[in-house]
Design a protein around this motif. Structure first.
Motif, PDB file in Angstrom:
ATOM      1  N   GLU A   1      41.083  36.121  39.311  1.00 26.66           N
ATOM      2  CA  GLU A   1      42.295  36.285  40.122  1.00 26.66           C
ATOM      3  C   GLU A   1      42.812  34.923  40.553  1.00 26.66           C
ATOM      4  O   GLU A   1      44.007  34.707  40.680  1.00 26.66           O
ATOM      5  CB  GLU A   1      41.984  37.104  41.377  1.00 26.66           C
ATOM      6  CG  GLU A   1      41.599  38.521  41.098  1.00 26.66           C
ATOM      7  CD  GLU A   1      41.125  39.223  42.356  1.00 26.66           C
ATOM      8  OE1 GLU A   1      41.417  40.414  42.477  1.00 26.66           O
ATOM      9  OE2 GLU A   1      40.466  38.604  43.197  1.00 26.66           O
TER      10      GLU A   1
ATOM     11  N   SER B   1      33.239  40.728  40.359  1.00 25.83           N
ATOM     12  CA  SER B   1      34.306  41.727  40.341  1.00 25.83           C
ATOM     13  C   SER B   1      35.591  41.206  40.952  1.00 25.83           C
ATOM     14  O   SER B   1      35.575  40.287  41.769  1.00 25.83           O
ATOM     15  CB  SER B   1      33.866  42.956  41.127  1.00 25.83           C
ATOM     16  OG  SER B   1      32.861  43.640  40.443  1.00 25.83           O
ATOM     17  N   ALA B   2      36.677  41.850  40.589  1.00 21.10           N
ATOM     18  CA  ALA B   2      37.958  41.560  41.232  1.00 21.10           C
ATOM     19  C   ALA B   2      37.831  41.837  42.719  1.00 21.10           C
ATOM     20  O   ALA B   2      37.235  42.832  43.114  1.00 21.10           O
ATOM     21  CB  ALA B   2      39.045  42.437  40.622  1.00 21.10           C
ATOM     22  N   GLY B   3      38.355  40.937  43.529  1.00 21.94           N
ATOM     23  CA  GLY B   3      38.243  41.118  44.971  1.00 21.94           C
ATOM     24  C   GLY B   3      37.012  40.468  45.568  1.00 21.94           C
ATOM     25  O   GLY B   3      36.834  40.475  46.770  1.00 21.94           O
TER      26      GLY B   3
ATOM     27  N   GLN C   1      38.747  36.113  33.551  1.00 23.07           N
ATOM     28  CA  GLN C   1      39.766  37.099  33.953  1.00 23.07           C
ATOM     29  C   GLN C   1      40.023  36.928  35.441  1.00 23.07           C
ATOM     30  O   GLN C   1      40.341  37.893  36.137  1.00 23.07           O
ATOM     31  CB  GLN C   1      39.271  38.523  33.672  1.00 23.07           C
ATOM     32  CG  GLN C   1      38.984  38.815  32.211  1.00 23.07           C
ATOM     33  CD  GLN C   1      38.489  40.240  32.002  1.00 23.07           C
ATOM     34  OE1 GLN C   1      38.865  41.163  32.715  1.00 23.07           O
ATOM     35  NE2 GLN C   1      37.647  40.433  31.007  1.00 23.07           N
TER      36      GLN C   1
ATOM     37  N   ARG D   1      36.045  37.971  37.332  1.00 21.50           N
ATOM     38  CA  ARG D   1      37.289  38.663  37.661  1.00 21.50           C
ATOM     39  C   ARG D   1      37.786  38.329  39.062  1.00 21.50           C
ATOM     40  O   ARG D   1      38.933  38.560  39.383  1.00 21.50           O
ATOM     41  CB  ARG D   1      37.099  40.178  37.576  1.00 21.50           C
ATOM     42  CG  ARG D   1      36.815  40.678  36.181  1.00 21.50           C
ATOM     43  CD  ARG D   1      37.019  42.180  36.090  1.00 21.50           C
ATOM     44  NE  ARG D   1      36.734  42.649  34.748  1.00 21.50           N
ATOM     45  CZ  ARG D   1      35.522  43.004  34.332  1.00 21.50           C
ATOM     46  NH1 ARG D   1      34.505  42.964  35.163  1.00 21.50           N
ATOM     47  NH2 ARG D   1      35.331  43.405  33.103  1.00 21.50           N
TER      48      ARG D   1
ATOM     49  N   ILE E   1      28.319  40.577  41.697  1.00 26.54           N
ATOM     50  CA  ILE E   1      29.060  40.301  42.925  1.00 26.54           C
ATOM     51  C   ILE E   1      30.207  41.302  42.948  1.00 26.54           C
ATOM     52  O   ILE E   1      31.123  41.213  42.135  1.00 26.54           O
ATOM     53  CB  ILE E   1      29.623  38.864  42.953  1.00 26.54           C
ATOM     54  CG1 ILE E   1      28.587  37.855  42.472  1.00 26.54           C
ATOM     55  CG2 ILE E   1      30.144  38.526  44.345  1.00 26.54           C
ATOM     56  CD1 ILE E   1      27.438  37.637  43.392  1.00 26.54           C
ATOM     57  N   ARG E   2      30.120  42.246  43.879  1.00 24.12           N
ATOM     58  CA  ARG E   2      31.091  43.334  43.916  1.00 24.12           C
ATOM     59  C   ARG E   2      32.317  42.948  44.730  1.00 24.12           C
ATOM     60  O   ARG E   2      32.284  42.026  45.533  1.00 24.12           O
ATOM     61  CB  ARG E   2      30.438  44.575  44.530  1.00 24.12           C
ATOM     62  CG  ARG E   2      29.219  45.085  43.779  1.00 24.12           C
ATOM     63  CD  ARG E   2      29.625  45.662  42.444  1.00 24.12           C
ATOM     64  NE  ARG E   2      28.496  46.254  41.728  1.00 24.12           N
ATOM     65  CZ  ARG E   2      28.626  46.845  40.548  1.00 24.12           C
ATOM     66  NH1 ARG E   2      29.805  46.909  39.954  1.00 24.12           N
ATOM     67  NH2 ARG E   2      27.583  47.350  39.939  1.00 24.12           N
ATOM     68  N   SER E   3      33.364  43.739  44.552  1.00 21.31           N
ATOM     69  CA  SER E   3      34.605  43.532  45.289  1.00 21.31           C
ATOM     70  C   SER E   3      34.330  43.451  46.786  1.00 21.31           C
ATOM     71  O   SER E   3      33.622  44.287  47.333  1.00 21.31           O
ATOM     72  CB  SER E   3      35.534  44.714  44.996  1.00 21.31           C
ATOM     73  OG  SER E   3      36.794  44.481  45.543  1.00 21.31           O
TER      74      SER E   3
ATOM     75  N   GLN F   1      28.322  39.921  36.519  1.00 26.66           N
ATOM     76  CA  GLN F   1      29.772  39.848  36.632  1.00 26.66           C
ATOM     77  C   GLN F   1      30.211  39.586  38.073  1.00 26.66           C
ATOM     78  O   GLN F   1      29.502  39.906  39.019  1.00 26.66           O
ATOM     79  CB  GLN F   1      30.368  41.158  36.154  1.00 26.66           C
ATOM     80  CG  GLN F   1      29.859  42.335  36.981  1.00 26.66           C
ATOM     81  CD  GLN F   1      30.468  43.635  36.524  1.00 26.66           C
ATOM     82  OE1 GLN F   1      31.020  43.719  35.455  1.00 26.66           O
ATOM     83  NE2 GLN F   1      30.360  44.662  37.341  1.00 26.66           N
TER      84      GLN F   1
END
Lengths: 256, 270
Positions: free
Chosen positions: A218, A177-179, A216, A195, A158-160, A175
């Motif tokens: 947010e 991702s952040a965002g 990790q 993240r 799962i991407r930002s 993973q």
């Protein structure tokens, strides 16, 4: 100095409110059953907004004095905020009482998903909103069958900027991702690094939990109680954890 | 059928156009007939990097609008006769691009070329989306710094959901990482993200590391793709990238940087 702040602005938002489906026009029976329900969870129902669904009643051609039912609901500390499925005269009465009228839409169309339209979640029916049912006291209440919300499985990262919404549980093998933002009405499992933002129990399920291999995030939230990464304990950061609610407090516990 | 490569990043200034020019030239040098298209309509740069700016007559938008044929607009490179450039229009903006028009041009090029390199503009708007929409492979150009990595991650999300392959539920676009402007010394000092840091977030197949090099700027100014500068580290790194993309197994270089004379003498900075 000039004041440049605008006086107001409009924003769009979504709210959840219980729907009261009426099966009888017997006001005494309605009041009695309401009291029983409220006694089960007084805090939950106190001052709660409410939408009145009259479809069942009108199917049975039972007429209802809408003004009276509104008075009754206000008496037992509900705030009726809408009516749907009413007939012409009921809608007219609602309008006179400044209660908005909702035209009935098809259910199971509330799919919220970001760019990943091909995700399996898109095929899932959305769970029904919280409903309160009132039955004839003589008939045994039939519980609403739970919506079969199976787990959604995601295998790619799962991407930002991506958002995933699952009506049931959400299981992610890659993973996050952040965002990125992952949301589930049930539990969230991330068998990798988390993240982004993870929100479990988004419809208010306080028993929902979040599990992840490497915390990790947010932001983490269960049934609206949330913590940002700033508030996360260093001891559990970067560790495999489970997150759950206990007395309105988010507990983050390492999974040994 | 040609293989369509998009060179993308999300963030600007990371080296997309430099990379597009270098790999297009590299593929052509290896004997593959290659076209490189500048999708940065309104901010035309590729022609400068490839040193053909004075030969631009018609452009991509003219072809899309049917004002010129593809053969009229394609410019043959002066260094390699298997490389052709389709320049962007400088007087228009991204709205002049249409999915249908881009698809038609790519279809026509596919008949004649082995590789089509699409040089994406920065951002995630129309130009970037159309550059990646028809792609088979994506070269994600990333600098070793956190904002570039984040933008690349965002781009990867778009690649996996907004491309034609995603819409048709076909095999997804093959994504490769290209880490550019890598300065091993600054990585050692902790001023720059290391390869591992970047890979922890992106986890992609690494096609190559392009070291920060003065030769990139001088090559750009001279209008010569840096891959032609075989003495420079950046040129060699791009040559490795092309070879790896074509299936050669080569060890990765330029991760640790070179040991300078003074460094050896004094044992390095702390």
């Amino acid at each position: 100095m000039l004041n440049t702040t605008p006086a107001l602005e409009f924003k769009s938002s979504t709210f959840f409110a219980p729907i009261l489906i009426l099966y009888t026009n017997d006001l005494a029976a309605i009041e009695q059953t309401l009291h029983e329900k409220i006694n089960l969870a007084p805090e939950f129902f106190k001052d709660s907004p409410l939408i009145i669904d009259l479809r069942e009643l009108n199917k049975q051609n039972q007429d209802l004095d809408f003004t009276q039912i509104i008075q009754l609901l206000r008496r037992v500390s509900f705030f009726p905020v809408g009516i749907r499925g009413g007939n012409e005269s009921q809608n007219k009465q609602a309008r006179a009482l400044f209660i908005p009228i909702d035209t009935v839409r098809e259910q199971g169309s509330s799919i919220i998903i970001g760019e990943s339209q091909k995700q399996e979640a898109a095929q899932q029916p959305a769970a029904q909103p919280e409903t309160v049912t009132i039955k004839e006291p003589s008939i045994r209440p039939v519980p609403i069958p739970p919506v079969a919300a199976t787990a959604t499985l995601v295998t790619q990262p799962i991407r930002s900027g991506q958002r995933i919404y699952a009506a049931g549980d959400l299981i992610i093998l890659s993973q996050v991702s952040a965002g990125a933002e992952i949301m589930a009405e049930g539990n969230i499992h991330v068998y990798n690094t988390l993240r982004g933002r993870a929100l479990a129990g988004v419809h208010g399920n306080t028993a929902a939990r979040i599990f992840c291999f490497d915390l990790q995030a947010e932001l983490i939230s269960i049934a609206g109680d949330y913590k940002t990464s700033e508030d996360l304990n260093k001891q559990t950061y970067n560790h495999p954890v489970q997150i759950y609610l206990q007395n309105h407090a988010l507990i983050i516990k390492e999974i040994a | 059928m040609a293989r369509i490569i998009v060179v993308t990043s999300g963030k600007g200034g990371v080296g997309k156009t430099t990379t597009s020019a270098a790999i297009a030239m590299g593929l052509a040098k290896k004997g593959h007939k290659t076209a490189v298209i500048d999708f940065d309509v309104g901010l035309r740069n590729l022609d400068l990097i490839l040193g053909c700016e004075r030969r631009v007559v018609y452009d991509f938008i003219n072809v899309i609008n049917g004002e010129a044929s593809l053969n009229q607009a394609l410019i043959r490179d002066k260094n390699c006769n298997l490389l052709y450039i389709l320049p962007a229009s400088q007087t228009r903006d991204k709205d002049a691009l249409t999915q249908e028009g881009v698809g038609k041009v790519l279809d026509e090029l596919s008949k004649d070329f082995e590789y089509i390199v699409c040089d994406s503009p920065a951002g995630i708007e129309k130009g970037a989306n159309l550059a990646l929409y028809f792609a088979d492979d994506a070269f994600v150009v990333t600098n070793p710094e956190i904002s570039s990595v984040r933008d690349s991650d965002r781009m990867l999300g778009i690649l996996s959901s907004k491309s034609r392959r995603a819409e048709r539920n076909e095999e997804p676009i093959k994504e490769y990482l290209l880490l550019t402007r890598y300065d091993a010394d600054r990585v050692k000092l902790g001023e720059m993200l290391s390869l591992e840091d970047v890979q922890e977030i992106l986890s992609l197949e690494l096609l190559g590391i392009i070291p920060e090099s003065k030769s990139v700027l001088s090559a750009s100014n001279a209008g010569m793709p840096v891959i032609l500068d075989e003495k420079s580290e950046a040129g060699q790194a791009y040559a490795d990238v092309v070879a790896r993309y074509l299936g050669e197994k080569l060890p990765h270089r330029f991760i640790d940087g070179k040991q300078g004379f003074l460094r050896r003498l004094f044992g390095g900075r702390k």
